[in-house]
Design a protein around this motif. Sequence first.
Motif, mmCIF file in Angstrom:
data_model
loop_
_atom_site.group_PDB
_atom_site.id
_atom_site.type_symbol
_atom_site.label_atom_id
_atom_site.label_comp_id
_atom_site.label_asym_id
_atom_site.label_seq_id
_atom_site.Cartn_x
_atom_site.Cartn_y
_atom_site.Cartn_z
ATOM 1 N N ASN A 1 3.103 11.275 5.917
ATOM 2 C CA ASN A 1 3.245 11.917 7.222
ATOM 3 C C ASN A 1 3.470 10.886 8.327
ATOM 4 O O ASN A 1 2.579 10.611 9.108
ATOM 5 C CB ASN A 1 2.066 12.823 7.571
ATOM 6 N N GLY A 2 4.655 10.338 8.370
ATOM 7 C CA GLY A 2 5.037 9.408 9.434
ATOM 8 C C GLY A 2 4.209 8.143 9.428
ATOM 9 O O GLY A 2 4.101 7.472 8.419
ATOM 10 N N ASP A 3 3.629 7.825 10.567
ATOM 11 C CA ASP A 3 2.816 6.630 10.691
ATOM 12 C C ASP A 3 1.350 6.898 10.382
ATOM 13 O O ASP A 3 0.535 5.998 10.431
ATOM 14 C CB ASP A 3 2.930 6.046 12.103
ATOM 15 N N GLN A 4 0.991 8.148 10.092
ATOM 16 C CA GLN A 4 -0.393 8.504 9.768
ATOM 17 C C GLN A 4 -0.709 8.043 8.340
ATOM 18 O O GLN A 4 -0.079 8.468 7.389
ATOM 19 C CB GLN A 4 -0.579 10.021 9.867
ATOM 20 N N VAL A 5 -1.667 7.155 8.211
ATOM 21 C CA VAL A 5 -2.054 6.634 6.904
ATOM 22 C C VAL A 5 -3.341 7.316 6.467
ATOM 23 O O VAL A 5 -4.251 7.507 7.263
ATOM 24 C CB VAL A 5 -2.258 5.108 6.967
ATOM 25 N N GLN A 6 -3.395 7.681 5.200
ATOM 26 C CA GLN A 6 -4.607 8.263 4.628
ATOM 27 C C GLN A 6 -5.187 7.305 3.607
ATOM 28 O O GLN A 6 -4.474 6.520 2.999
ATOM 29 C CB GLN A 6 -4.294 9.588 3.921
ATOM 30 N N CYS A 7 -6.483 7.396 3.414
ATOM 31 C CA CYS A 7 -7.151 6.595 2.391
ATOM 32 C C CYS A 7 -6.765 7.126 1.020
ATOM 33 O O CYS A 7 -6.777 8.338 0.790
ATOM 34 C CB CYS A 7 -8.664 6.669 2.598
ATOM 35 N N ALA A 8 -6.430 6.241 0.106
ATOM 36 C CA ALA A 8 -6.061 6.656 -1.248
ATOM 37 C C ALA A 8 -7.277 7.123 -2.032
ATOM 38 O O ALA A 8 -7.143 7.853 -3.004
ATOM 39 C CB ALA A 8 -5.384 5.510 -1.978
ATOM 40 N N ASN A 9 -8.469 6.744 -1.602
ATOM 41 C CA ASN A 9 -9.699 7.088 -2.307
ATOM 42 C C ASN A 9 -10.227 8.470 -1.900
ATOM 43 O O ASN A 9 -10.486 9.311 -2.752
ATOM 44 C CB ASN A 9 -10.747 6.008 -2.038
ATOM 45 N N CYS A 10 -10.390 8.694 -0.584
ATOM 46 C CA CYS A 10 -11.000 9.953 -0.115
ATOM 47 C C CYS A 10 -10.068 10.782 0.755
ATOM 48 O O CYS A 10 -10.452 11.860 1.208
ATOM 49 C CB CYS A 10 -12.278 9.640 0.667
ATOM 50 N N HIS A 11 -8.860 10.305 1.001
ATOM 51 C CA HIS A 11 -7.848 10.965 1.839
ATOM 52 C C HIS A 11 -8.294 11.132 3.287
ATOM 53 O O HIS A 11 -7.814 12.007 3.991
ATOM 54 C CB HIS A 11 -7.406 12.310 1.246
ATOM 55 N N GLY A 12 -9.207 10.289 3.728
ATOM 56 C CA GLY A 12 -9.612 10.293 5.131
ATOM 57 C C GLY A 12 -8.528 9.688 5.998
ATOM 58 O O GLY A 12 -7.764 8.823 5.567
ATOM 59 N N LEU B 1 -8.141 -0.874 2.734
ATOM 60 C CA LEU B 1 -6.835 -0.304 2.431
ATOM 61 C C LEU B 1 -5.750 -1.375 2.363
ATOM 62 O O LEU B 1 -5.103 -1.541 1.341
ATOM 63 C CB LEU B 1 -6.470 0.750 3.476
ATOM 64 N N TYR B 2 -5.534 -2.080 3.454
ATOM 65 C CA TYR B 2 -4.490 -3.101 3.484
ATOM 66 C C TYR B 2 -4.740 -4.048 4.649
ATOM 67 O O TYR B 2 -5.608 -3.827 5.480
ATOM 68 C CB TYR B 2 -3.090 -2.475 3.596
ATOM 69 N N TYR B 3 -3.975 -5.132 4.663
ATOM 70 C CA TYR B 3 -4.057 -6.135 5.710
ATOM 71 C C TYR B 3 -2.735 -6.196 6.466
ATOM 72 O O TYR B 3 -1.683 -5.991 5.881
ATOM 73 C CB TYR B 3 -4.334 -7.525 5.125
ATOM 74 N N THR B 4 -2.808 -6.451 7.752
ATOM 75 C CA THR B 4 -1.610 -6.720 8.546
ATOM 76 C C THR B 4 -1.816 -8.038 9.276
ATOM 77 O O THR B 4 -2.936 -8.530 9.377
ATOM 78 C CB THR B 4 -1.346 -5.604 9.578
ATOM 79 N N LYS B 5 -0.730 -8.597 9.767
ATOM 80 C CA LYS B 5 -0.846 -9.820 10.557
ATOM 81 C C LYS B 5 0.000 -9.683 11.805
ATOM 82 O O LYS B 5 1.000 -8.961 11.832
ATOM 83 C CB LYS B 5 -0.452 -11.041 9.752
ATOM 84 N N GLU B 6 -0.440 -10.351 12.838
ATOM 85 C CA GLU B 6 0.252 -10.316 14.118
ATOM 86 C C GLU B 6 0.356 -11.744 14.626
ATOM 87 O O GLU B 6 -0.644 -12.456 14.680
ATOM 88 C CB GLU B 6 -0.549 -9.465 15.092
ATOM 89 N N TYR B 7 1.556 -12.142 14.988
ATOM 90 C CA TYR B 7 1.744 -13.484 15.504
ATOM 91 C C TYR B 7 1.256 -13.549 16.946
ATOM 92 O O TYR B 7 1.517 -12.648 17.740
ATOM 93 C CB TYR B 7 3.211 -13.903 15.406
ATOM 94 N N ARG B 8 0.530 -14.591 17.278
ATOM 95 C CA ARG B 8 -0.041 -14.732 18.619
ATOM 96 C C ARG B 8 1.024 -15.068 19.651
ATOM 97 O O ARG B 8 0.899 -14.708 20.813
ATOM 98 C CB ARG B 8 -1.116 -15.822 18.626
ATOM 99 N N TYR C 1 0.842 -1.205 0.000
ATOM 100 C CA TYR C 1 0.000 0.000 0.000
ATOM 101 C C TYR C 1 0.874 1.250 0.000
ATOM 102 O O TYR C 1 0.633 2.202 -0.744
ATOM 103 C CB TYR C 1 -0.907 -0.014 1.232
ATOM 104 N N LYS C 2 1.915 1.229 0.826
ATOM 105 C CA LYS C 2 2.834 2.370 0.921
ATOM 106 C C LYS C 2 3.582 2.596 -0.393
ATOM 107 O O LYS C 2 3.798 3.727 -0.804
ATOM 108 C CB LYS C 2 3.806 2.109 2.060
ATOM 109 N N ASN C 3 3.961 1.494 -1.071
ATOM 110 C CA ASN C 3 4.669 1.619 -2.349
ATOM 111 C C ASN C 3 3.741 2.116 -3.455
ATOM 112 O O ASN C 3 4.173 2.873 -4.326
ATOM 113 C CB ASN C 3 5.275 0.281 -2.765
ATOM 114 N N LYS C 4 2.483 1.704 -3.450
ATOM 115 C CA LYS C 4 1.551 2.108 -4.502
ATOM 116 C C LYS C 4 1.082 3.543 -4.329
ATOM 117 O O LYS C 4 0.917 4.275 -5.301
ATOM 118 C CB LYS C 4 0.361 1.159 -4.536
ATOM 119 N N TRP C 5 0.828 3.959 -3.093
ATOM 120 C CA TRP C 5 0.369 5.319 -2.808
ATOM 121 C C TRP C 5 1.287 5.955 -1.775
ATOM 122 O O TRP C 5 0.915 6.123 -0.612
ATOM 123 C CB TRP C 5 -1.073 5.307 -2.284
ATOM 124 N N PRO C 6 2.497 6.356 -2.165
ATOM 125 C CA PRO C 6 3.448 6.901 -1.185
ATOM 126 C C PRO C 6 2.998 8.229 -0.584
ATOM 127 O O PRO C 6 3.324 8.535 0.554
ATOM 128 C CB PRO C 6 4.742 7.066 -1.979
#
Length: 109
Positions: A58-69, A97-104, A48-53
């Motif tokens: 702005n750091g760890d703040q992610v915006q929607c690529a569609n509406c910039h929310g 937007l994207y998926y993340t995974k967390e190991y239990r 996601y970061k590579n497609k819509w840099p």
Amino acid sequence: MEEFISDFMESLNPAYVFISFLSVFILGFVAQYLIPFYIPTGFTFQEYKNKWPGDCANGDQVQCANCHGTQIWVRESGGNILLTRYLHKCKTCGKKLYYTKEYRFQKAV
């Protein structure tokens, strides 16, 4: 009835019983551990970061690529006994937007 049960028990081949239990174990293992890793789920955060840099500038703040929310909704979307998958979705427009995974379980250091 007892005669039927004793005839049935005598007719069981131990190899067939072993193969049956082994098959159930293997199917359970594949369903629990392997299948969730091969199901395509969408973008990872890095993709996601590579497609819509610009939307991740702005750091760890992610915006929607569609509406910039900037309001992102995170919910559990699956996984297995080893990991949990999370879906990150825009609260404003509802776009995934994207998926993340967390190991239990954390690895021992």
